[in-house]
Design an enzyme around this catalytic site. Structure first.
Site, PDB file in Angstrom:
ATOM      1  N   ALA A 101      -8.985  -9.606   1.908  1.00  0.00           N
ATOM      2  CA  ALA A 101      -8.513  -9.133   3.214  1.00  0.00           C
ATOM      3  C   ALA A 101      -9.712  -9.052   4.147  1.00  0.00           C
ATOM      4  CB  ALA A 101      -7.843  -7.763   3.091  1.00  0.00           C
ATOM      5  N   LYS A 102      -9.449  -8.921   5.408  1.00  0.00           N
ATOM      6  CA  LYS A 102     -10.510  -8.705   6.397  1.00  0.00           C
ATOM      7  C   LYS A 102      -9.881  -8.110   7.640  1.00  0.00           C
ATOM      8  CE  LYS A 102     -15.020  -9.452   6.621  1.00  0.00           C
ATOM      9  NZ  LYS A 102     -15.946  -9.255   5.494  1.00  0.00           N
TER      10      LYS A 102
END
Length: 411
Positions: A101-102
């Site tokens: 994720a980011k």
């Protein structure tokens, strides 16, 4: 080629090498969820300001999604998407049970007060609190954020869900952060460099280094390489670049930086052009700053035999091809800078167990993970007859694909 295009290209190349089914390949490439939220806060002067926040949750086949939150004016969906995807493969290469994720907010943190940053962080957390969690998505600090940002996120999240120290990593020690986390990415760079040089019959103590970037990663890498006897002949950051053929005195430089904050007025060094740093005479080049710094304009002039990618995507695709023809060995970011996420995993484990480790154990476990990952990459390079970047990507993609299939994915 931007970061998203380059990451997707590397993924597709790895998928071809592995012979993945085209439907599975497409499924692995598409993010699990993309979140875009409006964050409006009162500024200190009483006016309202609106910011846009993003969180891309790429894949959760191997575990909770994991990735940093960056505060930067140039945060955009493409960049966040690329980095989320890269985290999926990176966590798989590192053999930690996470997906990728980011996140980020388009803002200029340097122009905001501490209270404004706190309000922004809390509003962002309110907007995404039901989509993150200890066993769903675990944020961490990134560019423009730090342990304090994570403390605010933890506090705001806990208002909705009860005390949840494992919901974020990179926290202050007093709130359940792990010892050794600050140095983790730089220490991982050290262990990755040791593994590569050993493979080629060399050692850190007999090698010269040029390091671009003197933030958290670059400064820790410089200190640890210096402690191991490596000679750092060139260094650079946003304030300028310096060199010394006899080796830069890193402890003295650290003291100087703490007092003045600028490389340029350090003693016993030659001031060099920032562009010259990347093509400086050395055995090992360690880019630890921004992406795309090695490109077709300078790759042919690189004199280093080894490049250790401390930054994300510092070498663009054209530079990769030029460097390969020159015989330069590139240790890819997907492995070389994974020390941060590995120690984030250790922090998460400690929080869930409610049992904290001493720093010696953290560093010992990190070294073990980095050593094992390098060997697995080398094994993949042999079986697929490819370079280290493709070896790392095929290793990561293969692990995610296998987990996806084992969980019952159907075309």
């Amino acid at each position: 080629m931007n970061a998203l295009a380059a990451t997707s290209r590397n993924f597709r190349q790895a998928a071809r090498l592995l012979g993945l089914d085209s439907k599975l390949e497409k499924s692995l490439l598409i993010p699990f969820r993309e979140i875009k939220v409006e964050c409006t806060i009162p500024k200190d002067d009483g006016t309202l300001a609106t910011f846009v926040g993003f969180r891309v949750q790429h894949d959760n086949a191997r575990g909770p999604m994991k990735g940093g939150i960056r505060y930067h004016p140039e945060v955009d969906p493409d960049e966040v998407n690329a980095l989320a995807q890269l985290m999926t493969w990176k966590t798989a290469v590192a053999a930690v049970p996470y997906g990728g994720a980011k996140g980020g907010i388009g803002c200029s943190p340097g122009e905001m007060s501490t209270s404004e940053l706190e309000r922004l962080t809390r509003v962002f957390t309110q907007k995404i609190h039901d989509l993150i969690g200890t066993h769903a998505d675990v944020p961490a600090p990134d560019m423009g954020t730090n342990a304090q940002t994570m403390a605010w996120m933890l506090d705001e999240y806990s208002k909705f869900h009860g005390h949840s120290p494992a919901v974020v990593t990179g926290k202050p020690i007093d709130l359940g952060g792990s010892l050794g986390r600050d140095a983790a990415t730089g220490r991982g760079v050290l262990y990755a460099t040791e593994a590569l040089l050993t493979e080629h019959g060399k050692s850190i103590s007999g090698s010269t280094f040029a390091i671009q970037g003197f933030g958290n990663v670059g400064s820790w890498a410089a200190q640890l390489i210096h402690q191991k006897g490596g000679k750092i002949v060139a260094l650079g950051d946003v304030t300028g670049a310096i060199s010394n053929k006899s080796g830069i005195d890193i402890p003295a430089l650290m003291e100087h930086m703490n007092n003045s904050g600028s490389l340029k007025d350090f003693h016993s060094v030659e001031i060099i052009d920032a562009a010259e740093l990347l093509v400086h005479e050395c055995d090992v080049l360690v880019p630890c700053a921004l992406g795309g710094v090695l490109n077709r304009g300078n790759a042919a002039d690189v004199k280093a035999r080894f490049i250790i990618e401390g930054a994300n995507h510092p070498t663009d695709t054209e530079a990769d091809e030029i460097l390969a023809k020159k015989g330069v060995i590139v240790l890819p970011d997907i492995y070389a800078n994974s020390g941060g996420v590995i120690v984030s995993y250790f922090e998460w484990v400690q929080n869930i167990q409610g049992f904290m480790w001493d720093e010696e154990k953290v560093n010992m476990e990190l070294q073990k993970y980095m050593k094992n990952s390098f060997q697995h990459i080398k094994d993949m390079c042999k079986s697929q007859n490819c370079n280290l970047r493709m070896g790392a990507f095929t290793l990561g993609v293969n692990r995610v694909a296998r987990a996806t299939l084992l969980r019952g994915w159907e075309a």
